[in-house]
Write a protein that holds these residues in place. Structure first.
Motif, PDB file in Angstrom:
ATOM      1  N   THR A 197       5.327  53.232  41.350  1.00  0.00           N
ATOM      2  CA  THR A 197       4.576  52.111  41.908  1.00  0.00           C
ATOM      3  C   THR A 197       4.300  51.105  40.797  1.00  0.00           C
ATOM      4  OG1 THR A 197       2.450  53.202  41.465  1.00  0.00           O
ATOM      5  CG2 THR A 197       3.458  53.570  43.636  1.00  0.00           C
ATOM      6  N   MET A 198       3.943  49.896  41.167  1.00  0.00           N
ATOM      7  CA  MET A 198       3.624  48.885  40.173  1.00  0.00           C
ATOM      8  C   MET A 198       2.412  49.310  39.345  1.00  0.00           C
ATOM      9  SD  MET A 198       4.813  46.174  38.909  1.00  0.00           S
ATOM     10  CE  MET A 198       5.926  45.533  40.184  1.00  0.00           C
ATOM     11  N   GLU A 199       1.499  50.054  39.958  1.00  0.00           N
ATOM     12  CA  GLU A 199       0.338  50.559  39.228  1.00  0.00           C
ATOM     13  C   GLU A 199       0.766  51.550  38.144  1.00  0.00           C
ATOM     14  OE1 GLU A 199      -4.121  52.295  40.260  1.00  0.00           O
ATOM     15  OE2 GLU A 199      -2.462  52.719  41.628  1.00  0.00           O
ATOM     16  N   ARG A 220      -0.503  58.063  37.589  1.00  0.00           N
ATOM     17  CA  ARG A 220      -0.499  57.233  38.790  1.00  0.00           C
ATOM     18  C   ARG A 220       0.656  57.650  39.697  1.00  0.00           C
ATOM     19  NH1 ARG A 220      -4.316  56.458  36.048  1.00  0.00           N
ATOM     20  NH2 ARG A 220      -5.376  54.489  35.586  1.00  0.00           N
ATOM     21  N   THR A 254       8.010  49.619  45.389  1.00  0.00           N
ATOM     22  CA  THR A 254       8.207  48.432  44.574  1.00  0.00           C
ATOM     23  C   THR A 254       9.661  47.997  44.601  1.00  0.00           C
ATOM     24  OG1 THR A 254       6.433  49.133  43.088  1.00  0.00           O
ATOM     25  CG2 THR A 254       7.971  47.512  42.236  1.00  0.00           C
ATOM     26  N   LEU A 294       4.062  54.132  53.390  1.00  0.00           N
ATOM     27  CA  LEU A 294       3.323  54.192  52.140  1.00  0.00           C
ATOM     28  C   LEU A 294       3.481  55.574  51.504  1.00  0.00           C
ATOM     29  CD1 LEU A 294      -0.033  52.458  53.181  1.00  0.00           C
ATOM     30  CD2 LEU A 294       1.903  51.427  51.960  1.00  0.00           C
ATOM     31  N   THR A 296      -4.551  53.560  43.679  1.00  0.00           N
ATOM     32  CA  THR A 296      -4.837  52.658  44.794  1.00  0.00           C
ATOM     33  C   THR A 296      -3.562  52.011  45.333  1.00  0.00           C
ATOM     34  OG1 THR A 296      -5.233  50.845  43.227  1.00  0.00           O
ATOM     35  CG2 THR A 296      -7.142  52.153  43.906  1.00  0.00           C
ATOM     36  N   ASP A 297      -2.509  51.984  44.514  1.00  0.00           N
ATOM     37  CA  ASP A 297      -1.243  51.362  44.913  1.00  0.00           C
ATOM     38  C   ASP A 297      -0.330  52.426  45.518  1.00  0.00           C
ATOM     39  OD1 ASP A 297       1.014  49.870  45.252  1.00  0.00           O
ATOM     40  OD2 ASP A 297       1.360  49.460  43.130  1.00  0.00           O
ATOM     41  N   ARG A 298       0.012  52.272  46.788  1.00  0.00           N
ATOM     42  CA  ARG A 298       0.869  53.240  47.470  1.00  0.00           C
ATOM     43  C   ARG A 298       2.111  52.581  48.046  1.00  0.00           C
ATOM     44  NH1 ARG A 298      -2.908  55.499  51.836  1.00  0.00           N
ATOM     45  NH2 ARG A 298      -1.033  56.691  52.379  1.00  0.00           N
ATOM     46  N   LYS A 299       2.379  51.334  47.639  1.00  0.00           N
ATOM     47  CA  LYS A 299       3.530  50.612  48.161  1.00  0.00           C
ATOM     48  C   LYS A 299       4.775  50.858  47.318  1.00  0.00           C
ATOM     49  CE  LYS A 299       0.888  46.731  50.089  1.00  0.00           C
ATOM     50  NZ  LYS A 299       0.700  45.260  50.030  1.00  0.00           N
TER      51      LYS A 299
END
Length: 279
Positions: A55-57, A51, A133, A110, A128-131
């Motif tokens: 990221t949180m993902e 991933r 954290t 992002l 899917t997570d691009r933010k």
């Protein structure tokens, strides 16, 4: 000359045997300490192979896969938020040549939708997570997961905010100071001396020197954790231009020390018989 050998050889032999014995039985000279966890697998940048890093993902995926610790890097935004990011400059991760310290939290861009894995050239991570954290979000989501916080910049405010957050979430025994810079490590320890800490680059080299000189069993170690990349992975993909890391003898010596005796000394000094081991 010949007569002196009668004294030198027995002394050297005695020293070697004593060092080897104490290397295998460090508890004879060093009192065991209780640690909150025992970790043999660390997810670098939160597990950046599958991933998008940090990221949180990525953190969630690493925990679901059974990692023993999350490793992450922290930086401070202009408005004072502790953000998880490997780099201070965001060009590699986002395509924008800006620094975290120059932006407010809400202005952070992002991550790229495909990000090359630094230590595995040609491989890309997606998700899917691009933010970006916040450190607080990691603590809130994984309250019982050990976390390794690497501080790369000499920023007292960053250290203080990270330390306060560790105290706020009551995880001083689960959060480890980490940095390659010995000077920064000293400041981290002064900021919060109750948190365990890992070896800096200089201290890691000293560890190797002590090990191969036979002095390691006689020297107390303040560090609680030894973390390292697998040398053969470094040699193949991570720092391929380094001549030193292409030398088979160097790789053998590093692996022999870090993967066996040095690690065994650290864990046996700091684990009690009743302490459960992390998977």
């Amino acid at each position: 000359m010949a007569s002196s050998l009668y004294f030198i050889l027995p002394a050297l032999g005695g020293y070697t045997l004593t060092s080897l014995y104490l290397l295998k039985n460090p508890q004879i000279l060093h009192k065991k300490k209780r640690a909150a966890f025992h970790c043999t697998h660390i997810s670098h940048r939160g597990g950046s192979g599958e991933r998008i890093e940090s990221t949180m993902e990525a953190f969630t995926h690493a925990v679901e896969q059974g990692t023993g610790m999350l490793e992450l890097d922290c930086h401070l935004t202009r408005d004072g938020h502790v953000v998880v990011s490997h780099d201070e400059n965001l060009l590699r991760q986002t395509g924008r040549d800006v620094t975290i310290s120059s932006l407010n939290l809400e202005d952070l861009p992002l991550y790229k939708d495909r990000l090359e894995v630094t230590f595995n050239a040609g491989r890309y991570s997606t998700g899917t997570d691009r933010k970006f954290t916040l450190l607080e979000e990691v603590f809130r989501k994984f309250p019982k997961m050990p976390v390794n916080i690497e501080i790369k910049e000499d920023n007292s405010l960053l250290m203080e905010k990270a330390s306060n957050m560790v105290k706020q979430y009551d995880r001083e025994d689960l959060t480890v100071w980490a940095t390659v810079d010995s000077t920064i490590m000293e400041k981290c320890r002064r900021t919060n001396s109750t948190m365990p800490y890992s070896f800096s680059m200089r201290r890691g080299l000293q560890l190797l020197l002590l090990y191969y000189s036979g002095l390691l069993p006689f020297v107390p170690l303040g560090e609680s954790f030894l973390q390292f990349y697998l040398p053969r992975i470094i040699n193949r993909t991570y720092i391929p231009e380094e001549r030193l890391l292409k030398n088979r003898m160097v790789i053998y010596l590093i692996e022999k020390c870090t993967c066996s005796s040095a690690t065994r000394i650290l864990t046996s000094r700091r684990r009690s018989k009743q302490e459960p081991q992390a998977s």
